[in-house]
Design a protein around this motif. Structure first.
Motif, PDB file in Angstrom:
ATOM      1  N   ARG A  67      77.936  38.787  82.398  1.00 16.77           N
ATOM      2  CA  ARG A  67      76.513  38.434  82.912  1.00 16.77           C
ATOM      3  C   ARG A  67      75.690  40.023  82.833  1.00 16.77           C
ATOM      4  N   ALA A  68      75.839  40.628  81.968  1.00 14.47           N
ATOM      5  CA  ALA A  68      75.112  41.800  81.333  1.00 14.47           C
ATOM      6  C   ALA A  68      75.304  42.314  80.264  1.00 14.47           C
ATOM      7  N   PRO A  69      74.326  42.840  79.456  1.00  9.24           N
ATOM      8  CA  PRO A  69      73.014  43.037  79.776  1.00  9.24           C
ATOM      9  C   PRO A  69      72.300  41.805  79.861  1.00  9.24           C
ATOM     10  N   LEU A  70      71.121  41.729  80.318  1.00  3.08           N
ATOM     11  CA  LEU A  70      70.042  40.885  80.465  1.00  3.08           C
ATOM     12  C   LEU A  70      69.196  40.942  78.954  1.00  3.08           C
ATOM     13  N   PHE A  71      69.048  39.520  78.279  1.00  2.00           N
ATOM     14  CA  PHE A  71      68.331  39.599  77.172  1.00  2.00           C
ATOM     15  C   PHE A  71      66.902  38.987  77.363  1.00  2.00           C
ATOM     16  N   VAL A  72      66.004  39.257  76.441  1.00  2.00           N
ATOM     17  CA  VAL A  72      64.854  38.234  76.309  1.00  2.00           C
ATOM     18  C   VAL A  72      64.712  37.984  74.744  1.00  2.00           C
ATOM     19  N   ALA A  73      64.538  36.709  74.490  1.00  3.42           N
ATOM     20  CA  ALA A  73      63.806  36.438  72.888  1.00  3.42           C
ATOM     21  C   ALA A  73      63.146  35.366  73.179  1.00  3.42           C
ATOM     22  N   GLN A  74      62.598  35.224  72.059  1.00  2.00           N
ATOM     23  CA  GLN A  74      61.564  34.135  71.790  1.00  2.00           C
ATOM     24  C   GLN A  74      62.171  32.786  71.328  1.00  2.00           C
ATOM     25  N   VAL A  75      61.725  31.545  71.691  1.00  2.00           N
ATOM     26  CA  VAL A  75      62.298  30.304  71.472  1.00  2.00           C
ATOM     27  C   VAL A  75      61.529  29.378  70.614  1.00  2.00           C
ATOM     28  N   ASP A  76      62.287  28.887  69.644  1.00  2.00           N
ATOM     29  CA  ASP A  76      61.604  27.826  68.914  1.00  2.00           C
ATOM     30  C   ASP A  76      61.260  26.660  69.818  1.00  2.00           C
ATOM     31  N   PRO A  77      60.127  26.278  70.047  1.00  2.00           N
ATOM     32  CA  PRO A  77      59.886  25.120  70.987  1.00  2.00           C
ATOM     33  C   PRO A  77      60.366  23.667  70.599  1.00  2.00           C
ATOM     34  N   GLU A  78      60.187  23.450  68.943  1.00  2.00           N
ATOM     35  CA  GLU A  78      60.519  22.305  68.456  1.00  2.00           C
ATOM     36  C   GLU A  78      61.998  21.958  68.455  1.00  2.00           C
ATOM     37  N   LEU A  79      62.791  22.918  68.028  1.00  2.00           N
ATOM     38  CA  LEU A  79      64.376  22.832  67.902  1.00  2.00           C
ATOM     39  C   LEU A  79      65.083  23.401  69.156  1.00  2.00           C
ATOM     40  N   LEU A  80      64.530  24.098  70.098  1.00  2.00           N
ATOM     41  CA  LEU A  80      64.901  24.655  71.219  1.00  2.00           C
ATOM     42  C   LEU A  80      66.019  25.406  71.010  1.00  2.00           C
ATOM     43  N   GLN A  81      65.887  26.591  69.817  1.00  2.00           N
ATOM     44  CA  GLN A  81      66.643  27.339  69.721  1.00  2.00           C
ATOM     45  C   GLN A  81      66.206  28.836  69.775  1.00  2.00           C
ATOM     46  N   VAL A  82      66.819  29.890  70.067  1.00  2.00           N
ATOM     47  CA  VAL A  82      66.550  31.309  70.259  1.00  2.00           C
ATOM     48  C   VAL A  82      66.612  31.831  69.179  1.00  2.00           C
ATOM     49  N   ILE A  83      65.329  32.414  68.668  1.00  2.00           N
ATOM     50  CA  ILE A  83      65.103  33.062  67.527  1.00  2.00           C
ATOM     51  C   ILE A  83      65.697  34.487  67.605  1.00  2.00           C
ATOM     52  N   ARG A  84      66.892  34.532  66.777  1.00  2.00           N
ATOM     53  CA  ARG A  84      67.750  35.779  66.975  1.00  2.00           C
ATOM     54  C   ARG A  84      66.944  36.941  66.578  1.00  2.00           C
ATOM     55  N   SER A  85      66.137  37.063  65.535  1.00  2.00           N
ATOM     56  CA  SER A  85      65.628  38.293  65.150  1.00  2.00           C
ATOM     57  C   SER A  85      64.627  38.918  66.622  1.00  2.00           C
ATOM     58  N   THR A  86      64.210  38.053  67.213  1.00  2.00           N
ATOM     59  CA  THR A  86      63.368  38.455  68.587  1.00  2.00           C
ATOM     60  C   THR A  86      64.075  39.100  69.854  1.00  2.00           C
ATOM     61  N   GLU A  87      65.571  38.909  69.623  1.00  2.00           N
ATOM     62  CA  GLU A  87      66.292  39.298  70.767  1.00  2.00           C
ATOM     63  C   GLU A  87      66.200  40.634  71.192  1.00  2.00           C
ATOM     64  N   ARG A  88      66.004  41.031  72.430  1.00  2.00           N
ATOM     65  CA  ARG A  88      65.988  42.337  72.835  1.00  2.00           C
ATOM     66  C   ARG A  88      66.805  42.445  74.306  1.00  2.00           C
ATOM     67  N   ILE A  89      67.127  43.474  74.419  1.00  2.00           N
ATOM     68  CA  ILE A  89      67.786  43.846  75.709  1.00  2.00           C
ATOM     69  C   ILE A  89      66.571  44.356  76.678  1.00  2.00           C
ATOM     70  N   ILE A  90      66.580  43.513  77.786  1.00  2.00           N
ATOM     71  CA  ILE A  90      65.518  43.957  78.826  1.00  2.00           C
ATOM     72  C   ILE A  90      66.067  44.772  79.893  1.00  2.00           C
ATOM     73  N   ILE A  91      67.389  44.508  80.399  1.00  2.00           N
ATOM     74  CA  ILE A  91      67.946  45.214  81.318  1.00  2.00           C
ATOM     75  C   ILE A  91      69.304  45.602  80.750  1.00  2.00           C
ATOM     76  N   PRO A  92      69.665  46.667  80.730  1.00  2.00           N
ATOM     77  CA  PRO A  92      71.058  47.014  80.029  1.00  2.00           C
ATOM     78  C   PRO A  92      72.047  47.090  81.173  1.00  2.00           C
ATOM     79  N   GLU A  93      73.284  47.007  80.464  1.00  2.00           N
ATOM     80  CA  GLU A  93      74.595  46.984  81.197  1.00  2.00           C
ATOM     81  C   GLU A  93      74.804  48.259  81.425  1.00  2.00           C
ATOM     82  N   ARG A  94      75.351  48.657  82.640  1.00  2.00           N
ATOM     83  CA  ARG A  94      76.171  49.810  82.951  1.00  2.00           C
ATOM     84  C   ARG A  94      77.148  49.396  84.084  1.00  2.00           C
TER      85      ARG A  94
END
Length: 620
Positions: A537-564
């Motif tokens: 349950r860490a880190p927290l990621f954010v990524a764009q979603v393909d709304p047609e296939l309901l898949q996470v677009i891997r190349s857009t994934e970023r860490i928004i809150i790092p794990e510590r």
């Protein structure tokens, strides 16, 4: 009680153009795999028809020529029915396709010589088709249903002495019904061939024998499939963004941690891009899921400084005889624009003196709401949202849930429901009215179920580009669904990346963000050097979603809150302005190892600063 006002502390800046922890953009995405599942019409190869002539080979060539990298795989088997297809579905799923076309009916419906009924009943056919669709979605694979092409008028008669189309047509209609009921794409070859026949086309010219397509017939099949497949495979415009994370407060005194922070804007200020913001939060009392009454933080400068946390007297525990405390946990607030009020929604729970959640009376686990008036800065007491008198709603929680407020002021609340806390939960969405003081149930949509572990629970809902999207928690993986009317949704689909691999998000909430027509998911997952974190349950990621296939677009994934060291599983996500959205979360600090790694019981704001997809760089 007077509370201090203090500035927040920057934690780290994470650029939306930088690579994520695992650098997913460093290697090209493999071709998307499309599998054609079906009978001899799908298999195609026969005298006069080569493998290159078949519709799946033609589709592969055309899509690659359009720049959509795909690999077509033909899994057609001559003479196959839907019951036989089900028996080999696991092997197909193991090949991890993005899309599977499913075309059956000619064999299921056929009446053999000497017989008086079809090989498979229409009810079994429809049930099998629906099961195929549901199993593919549960594996994170997108099904496309296709009707079989029409037999030629002079085809050999079946066992009833009739043209086989007469027996096939009800099965065609059943296929259309399954596509409509499950919300998956349909390519209607039967309708296309019927229309061609009405226009004077002799279907013998499209077949080798009155049924099986010749090269011309396969070209017709492929051409009709192309628009659907192109729509599914074309990636949405990538929306650039930057992220930054800030620390609002830190607290780890061994007695409680601040938990479940979730934000909402308040009615517009003089500066629309700098709205006033309210965060609701609670104290986690170091017993599993044991929470205090509600507190709030407020900011008048877009989160640069904060006042609070202030306990809300009206939203504290209610003590009942016998030492039972009634509280509301897992709260999400949202501004109701038409009334100018904030609605806070959460799970009503009953605690023993030891902090255990009780199911000591009928409907012990329900949903409650309270209303905040920004003008008076007063809250109403918690009120229970009364649900239908149906045993499926004996347990009915809208908890940790993003909800949608429609333009007409009605509220769409996602629920997880069940007859008790001891059986797998199901998910539904309820439409409620709100008159500025009271939230009232009006109706609910279809019910999504999964008899696996604790079932489907803690759904979150968002509206984006006039469609409605659910993300749903399960103990083993996360799921998503989509609907057009806000109430009814197709069967749940497992979250995957756009290369077909499992997202590896499990037993934890996911939440949504949206910007324009861009849809985004916030989540945790395995595979980020985080095996030491409970449930990853860490880190927290954010990524764009393909709304047609309901898949996470891997190349857009970023860490928004790092794990510590702390876990970040109980979080909120909300739109703050047209320029930024927030992810709010507090660290769960459960042991000394977490503290050694740097966890301090911090409450973080992860800001997503949106760019313009037409611009060269994100807008700060």
């Amino acid at each position: 009680m007077t509370h201090a006002r203090w500035p927040v502390t920057p934690l780290i800046l994470l650029l939306g153009t930088a690579a994520s922890a695992e650098d997913p953009a460093s290697s090209p995405k493999p071709p998307g795999r499309i599998i054609a599942l079906g009978d001899s019409i799908t298999k195609g190869v026969r005298p006069g028809v080569s493998p290159e002539d078949t519709f799946i080979a033609r589709v592969e060539a055309a899509l690659n020529a359009d720049g959509l990298a795909v690999e077509g795989i033909n899994l057609g088997v001559g003479g196959e029915r839907t019951d036989q297809a089900l028996a080999r579905l696991d092997g197909l799923i193991a090949q991890r396709p993005r899309i599977v076309t499913v075309m059956y009916g000619a064999n299921d419906s056929y009446v053999d010589q000497g017989a008086t009924t079809s090989r498979l009943s229409i009810d079994d056919f429809a049930r099998n088709l629906r099961t195929i669709v549901e199993h593919l979605l549960l594996a994170g694979i997108e099904p496309v249903l296709m009707t079989e092409p029409r037999w030629a008028d002079d085809a050999d008669p079946d066992g009833l002495g009739r043209n086989p189309n007469l027996q096939l047509e009800p099965y065609i209609e059943a296929c259309r019904d399954v596509a409509r009921d499950t919300g998956v794409a349909l390519v209607d070859h039967y309708a296309h061939w019927t229309e061609a026949r009405a226009d004077g086309q002799n279907l013998r010219d499209w077949t080798t024998d009155g049924l099986h397509p010749n090269p011309r017939g396969h070209r017709e099949l492929a051409n009709l499939m192309m628009p659907t497949l192109q729509q599914l495979l074309e990636s949405p415009p990538i929306i650039p963004f930057e992220t930054s994370a800030q620390t609002v407060l830190e607290h780890d005194d061994g007695r409680f941690l601040w938990y479940h922070p979730r934000a909402t804007v308040l009615p517009p200020s003089d500066e629309p891009h700098r709205p006033n913001v309210l965060i609701t939060l609670q104290q986690h009392l170091h017993t599993s899921d044991h929470y205090s009454g509600l507190s709030m933080l407020t900011s008048a400068d877009l989160g640069q400084t904060w006042t609070g946390p202030e306990p809300v007297e009206e939203l504290d525990w209610v003590r009942e005889p016998g030492g039972v405390d009634v509280a509301v946990a897992d709260v999400t607030p949202m501004l109701h624009p038409a009334s100018g009020k904030v609605i806070a929604v959460g799970a009503q729970v009953r605690y023993s003196a030891a902090g255990e959640q009780l199911e000591d009376q009928a409907r012990a686990h329900q949903t409650a709401f309270a209303v905040f008036d920004p003008e008076t800065r007063r809250w109403t007491p918690w009120q229970r949202l009364e649900m239908p008198d149906d045993e499926r709603f004996n347990f009915a929680r809208s908890a940790c849930a993003q909800f949608v407020i429609e333009d007409d002021g009605t509220v769409l609340l996602p629920f997880y429901i069940g007859r008790s806390a001891g059986e797998p939960f199901s998910v539904t969405v309820a439409r409620c009215s709100f008159d500025g003081e009271t939230l009232t149930y009006r109706e609910h949509g279809n019910i999504l179920s999964l008899a696996e572990e604790r079932g489907l629970y803690e759904p979150s809902l968002i509206r984006c580009a006039d469609r409605y999207y659910l993300t749903i928690r399960n103990d083993l993986k996360g799921y998503a669904s989509v609907g057009d009317d806000g109430l009814n949704y197709r069967p749940a689909k497992a979250w995957t990346f756009d290369d077909g691999t499992d997202l590896c998000s499990y037993n934890t909430q996911q939440h949504w963000l949206a910007h324009g027509d861009g849809l985004f998911l916030v989540y945790t997952r395995r595979g980020a050097d985080n095996d030491h974190i409970m449930r990853h349950r860490a880190p927290l990621f954010v990524a764009q979603v393909d709304p047609e296939l309901l898949q996470v677009i891997r190349s857009t994934e970023r860490i928004i809150i790092p794990e510590r060291g702390g876990e970040l599983g109980n979080f909120g996500a909300s739109a703050i302005s047209d320029r930024e959205s927030w992810v709010t979360v507090s660290e769960g600090v459960w042991n000394e190892d977490a503290r050694r790694r740097g966890a301090t019981g911090a409450l973080f704001i992860g800001r997503v600063l949106w760019g313009d997809p037409a611009a060269e760089s994100p807008t700060p």
